[in-house]
Write a protein that holds these residues in place. Structure first.
Motif, PDB file in Angstrom:
ATOM      1  N   GLN A 109      -5.425 -94.091  11.740  1.00 29.86           N
ATOM      2  CA  GLN A 109      -6.212 -93.476  12.814  1.00 29.86           C
ATOM      3  C   GLN A 109      -6.814 -92.165  12.312  1.00 29.86           C
ATOM      4  N   GLY A 134      -6.903-102.091  18.543  1.00 30.31           N
ATOM      5  CA  GLY A 134      -6.763-101.370  19.811  1.00 30.31           C
ATOM      6  C   GLY A 134      -5.291-101.260  20.218  1.00 30.31           C
ATOM      7  N   ARG A 159      -3.212 -97.997  19.737  1.00 32.72           N
ATOM      8  CA  ARG A 159      -3.615 -96.814  20.502  1.00 32.72           C
ATOM      9  C   ARG A 159      -2.534 -96.354  21.472  1.00 32.72           C
ATOM     10  N   ARG A 214      -6.301 -93.493  25.221  1.00 32.14           N
ATOM     11  CA  ARG A 214      -7.563 -94.227  25.350  1.00 32.14           C
ATOM     12  C   ARG A 214      -8.719 -93.259  25.651  1.00 32.14           C
ATOM     13  N   CYS A 244     -10.767 -99.886  19.016  1.00 32.89           N
ATOM     14  CA  CYS A 244     -10.607 -98.425  18.978  1.00 32.89           C
ATOM     15  C   CYS A 244      -9.136 -98.097  18.763  1.00 32.89           C
ATOM     16  N   LYS A 245      -8.845 -97.303  17.714  1.00 31.68           N
ATOM     17  CA  LYS A 245      -7.452 -96.969  17.391  1.00 31.68           C
ATOM     18  C   LYS A 245      -6.951 -95.738  18.157  1.00 31.68           C
ATOM     19  N   GLY A 246      -7.860 -95.097  18.886  1.00 32.12           N
ATOM     20  CA  GLY A 246      -7.465 -93.970  19.737  1.00 32.12           C
ATOM     21  C   GLY A 246      -7.228 -92.671  18.994  1.00 32.12           C
ATOM     22  N   CYS A 247      -7.970 -92.437  17.915  1.00 29.96           N
ATOM     23  CA  CYS A 247      -7.745 -91.210  17.130  1.00 29.96           C
ATOM     24  C   CYS A 247      -8.115 -89.961  17.920  1.00 29.96           C
ATOM     25  N   GLU A 300      -2.312 -94.605  27.588  1.00 32.56           N
ATOM     26  CA  GLU A 300      -2.526 -96.035  27.883  1.00 32.56           C
ATOM     27  C   GLU A 300      -1.743 -96.479  29.110  1.00 32.56           C
TER      28      GLU A 300
END
Lengths: 402, 301, 97
Positions: B22, C23, C26, C29, C72-75, C92
């Motif tokens: 990430q 995703g 994550r 979000r 989306c990895k939620g960085c 999340e």
């Protein structure tokens, strides 16, 4: 049209590379290979050979350049010796695992420490398990012919081939060599067709990480894990003898010279003692065998031409009937015996061949080995065997071991 | 979209769902590098974070032909690909080697120096995350002074980072540049420029790494910008020996408002054991380089 | 007949989601408040810094801006870099779906 010339082993290899229309050459000089690197430079710079010559800064890069160029579809050539070959070791595995039909001459030389620039075969024997096909040559004609054969073998099997010949003994010794006509070689050796084409229309990533287990692709086809992919290399080498024999046959038909495929024999039909070895030492053994026959000892020779894949089946046939087997090797697996000795014993297991085998390590670091010394060694072996000795420890021939 | 974003090639060459961490700085850099390089490119890289990003057999997220190589061999692999393409008359294809700092500053230096000296026609990219991040954050010769790594776990790195750009400049190659994913347009422009030049081109990418540098994933751009603002990463290019600042570094050089390195250091866990003395040494190291670059920029005018 | 892996060396073909549905990685979000988002407010292509800085190329630079939550990895880079603070990172387990 053929022309016979008196040339060195290195010249023979260079002429062969030119006849094969190699497209990329990468080499780094090392004795006794250097002359080969120089002749090829001469060919390229004078326009006798249309190839990219990459004058690399080391052997690791030499093999890497060959890997890169072969990957995109060029026919490549390199050559090295001794520590240069050891420096390539990582890339030898990489070349075989990538299934690239690279042809390399190994001009055999002893490895350091301590330094030696002279001949033995420890360098290539130490690369036994890299997945390369290894062929050992007896004379300069066989070097030239084997390089040509090597490309056809490599490009059929998709595995790299190491053409091994003894440093100085062959590399710097002049012998008459017949050079085939370029058109005939082109007919014998079709253009290289890579197994994978790298282009923008089909973007692939090559040689990524493989997991222990198999993994499906986007269409659900279960694809190889690391073991399956490595098995494919083993399977290719397992099946290579068929190709090597066929290439040898076709070559003999096209050019009239038969070097024996996987192995060759000399007066073995009625032989009670069989001498064996690889490369120029095996050629010297034929002189010894003839001399032994003069003295009434029925001797013959089996020359191991292809060391990997190992000609186990052919060896069983060739050695059957011998009452004693005497081996001469220019390398040793330290802490045990010569590699060829171990491999032959393994091949004979369960075959019914129970003849005593006496291994000799000979000619390390360029120590001269003469036919009459081989004769004496065989006679001494036979005396010990006739006296009932069976536990014959490896003898270091011509070496002060006390 | 602001005017300067429109010029960026729309196509994405890295499909979503990669294996990269990430907030990975390399992912951003690679994304814009490939946009600038486009389809007719062959990438080669060693075992490194990029190898991980390229995925596991039989799949990859990357839409550009690519070849894995071994760790010491990236530049030699590119040399071979370039030689093979030249032999096959495919010289319009751009050959790009992409390796980390370990594969460049340390183990790959021989092959790179050889390829550069031969004038090999390729772009060599060193994405510098300042350590062996793929193997778990060990020290490399690119790790800055005072950083904790798993092989400098108590005393921190005692030496300054190797000035690799000077080494590459000494090869007198036509193009040397340094950039960062924190300024993607600067990065994109440099790849577009490099692509047009023949011979060996070297691009250094200062590449923030959240797990290795120990900062929150959201801060990748912020950390990258701070590196530029403090002069730890200087955006410049040297084309045929002519030095010039680019982007934010040019502004800093003109206005003289470079920040003290402490602003950069204090935001990263890897510097938590840095001594005051080390901080001063790092500041002096940065200032010396900065002054040298400013001198060169003035001379080039 | 079931298809076999005919490759003799490891050659990988491109696909979305090579590492699966990332995703799932994550914790937070990105949620866009379009009333603050520049392109949506101005009704024209503008800003798109979230698109620019996204390491995963999961931001679609349209009107409105969309984020592919499947990958989306939620960085949180987009939220951090958004000049109008239109994106917030929401846990999340506190999201409605």
């Amino acid at each position: 049209m053929t022309d016979a010339r008196i040339i060195t082993g290195n010249q023979a290899a260079a002429v062969a590379a030119r006849l094969c229309d190699v497209q990329v050459i990468a080499a780094y000089p090392i004795t006794p290979q250097s002359q080969l690197a120089e002749i090829l430079s001469q060919f390229v710079e004078s326009g006798q050979l249309r190839a990219e010559y990459v004058r690399v800064e080391g052997e690791h890069s030499a093999m890497t350049v060959c890997i890169g160029a072969s990957t995109v579809g060029a026919r490549v050539f390199t050559a090295t010796s001794a520590n240069g070959l050891l420096y390539m070791h990582e890339q030898l595995h990489w070349a075989a695992g990538s299934r690239l039909p690279i042809v390399m001459c190994c001009v055999n030389r002893g490895v350091g420490a301590p330094w030696s620039i002279f001949n033995d075969q420890q360098d290539s024997l130490a690369q036994r398990d890299t997945g390369w096909i290894q062929i050992y040559c007896r004379d300069n004609q066989e070097i030239l012919d084997t390089v040509i054969q090597a490309y056809r073998i490599a490009e059929t099997v998709y595995a790299p081939v190491m053409v091994c010949y003894d440093g100085f003994v062959l590399s710097h010794t002049m012998m008459p060599v017949v050079s085939p006509a370029p058109a005939a070689v082109r007919k014998f050796l079709p253009p290289y067709r890579p197994h994978t084409i790298l282009d923008a229309a089909n973007p692939l990533t090559l040689n990524s990480v493989l997991l222990p287990n198999r993994r499906p692709d986007a269409e659900g086809t279960l694809c190889d894990g690391y073991m399956e992919m490595r098995w494919k290399l083993q399977n290719a080498l397992d099946r290579a003898p068929e190709v090597i024999r066929e290439v040898n046959r076709s070559f003999a038909e096209a050019f009239g010279r038969d070097h024996g495929g996987m192995l060759w024999t000399h007066r073995t039909e009625d032989a009670e003692v069989i001498l064996s070895g690889m490369g120029s030492l095996a050629a010297e053994a034929t002189v010894a065998a003839d001399a032994l026959r003069e003295e009434g000892i029925r001797a013959g020779v089996v020359g191991i031409r292809v060391y990997r894949p190992f000609p186990a089946k052919e060896a069983v046939e060739a050695f059957r009937g011998a009452k004693a087997i005497v081996l001469f090797e220019k390398s040793i697996s330290y802490g045990y015996e010569g590699g060829l000795c171990s491999d032959l014993k393994a091949a004979f297991y369960g075959s019914g061949i129970l003849a005593p085998i006496h291994d000799h390590v000979a000619g390390l670091g360029g120590r001269d080995v003469k036919a009459r010394e081989l004769v004496e060694a065989v006679k001494s072996s036979l005396a010990r065997i006739q006296a009932g000795e069976r536990d014959l420890k490896t003898t270091w021939l011509n070496c002060a071991t006390e | 979209m602001p005017h300067n974003l429109f010029k960026i090639h729309e196509k994405e060459y890295v499909l979503p769902g990669t294996r990269a961490c990430q907030g990975c700085g390399l992912s951003i850099a690679y994304r814009f590098a490939l946009k600038a390089l486009r389809e007719d490119t062959i990438v080669t890289f060693p075992a490194c974070c990029l190898c991980v990003l390229h995925g596991l057999y039989p799949l990859t997220p990357v839409l550009v032909p690519s070849v894995n190589s071994t760790f010491a061999a990236t530049a030699a692999s590119a040399s071979g690909i370039a030689a093979g393409l030249a032999a096959l008359n495919r010289t319009e294809t751009t050959v790009v080697a992409f390796a980390g700092d370990g594969g460049t500053f340390d183990m790959g230096i021989q092959a790179l120096s050889g390829a550069a000296e031969r004038g090999t026609d390729f772009i060599y990219v060193a994405y510098d995350n300042e350590g062996y991040m793929n193997t778990g954050t060990q020290r490399s010769s690119a790790t800055p002074m005072g950083a904790l790594t798993t092989t400098t776990p108590v005393l921190t790195k005692q030496q300054h980072k190797k000035d690799f750009l000077k080494i590459m400049e000494a090869h007198q190659i036509p193009y040397v540049a340094t950039t960062t994913p924190a300024y993607p347009i600067d990065l994109y422009d440099k790849f577009v420029r490099a692509k047009r030049i023949k011979g060996t081109r070297f691009i250094h990418i200062h590449t923030p790494c959240p797990p290795g540098w120990q900062y929150p994933t959201k801060d990748t751009i912020r950390i990258g910008r701070l590196a530029v603002d403090t002069g730890l990463c200087v955006l410049f290019e040297v084309e045929n020996g002519k030095f010039r600042f680019t982007g934010r570094s040019r502004t800093l050089a003109e206005k003289g408002n470079k920040l003290p390195v402490v602003h950069y250091v204090e935001k990263q866990g890897r510097f938590k054991k840095m001594s005051i003395e080390q901080l001063n040494q790092l500041q002096a190291w940065v200032d010396d380089r900065w002054e040298e670059y400013r001198r060169r920029a003035a001379e080039s005018k | 007949m079931k298809k076999k892996d005919e490759n003799i060396s490891a050659m990988c073909r491109p696909t979305v989601g090579e590492a699966g549905r990332t995703g799932d990685w994550r914790d937070l979000r990105p949620v866009i408040d379009h009333s603050k988002c520049t392109p949506f407010v101005k009704k024209k292509a503008a800003c798109y810094l979230c698109w620019l800085y996204c390491p995963e190329a999961v931001v679609k630079a349209g009107i409105p801006v969309e984020i592919d939550l499947e990958y989306c990895k939620g960085c949180g880079i987009c939220a951090e870099e958004c000049p109008s603070r239109a994106i917030s990172m929401v846990r999340e387990d506190q999201c409605n779906d």
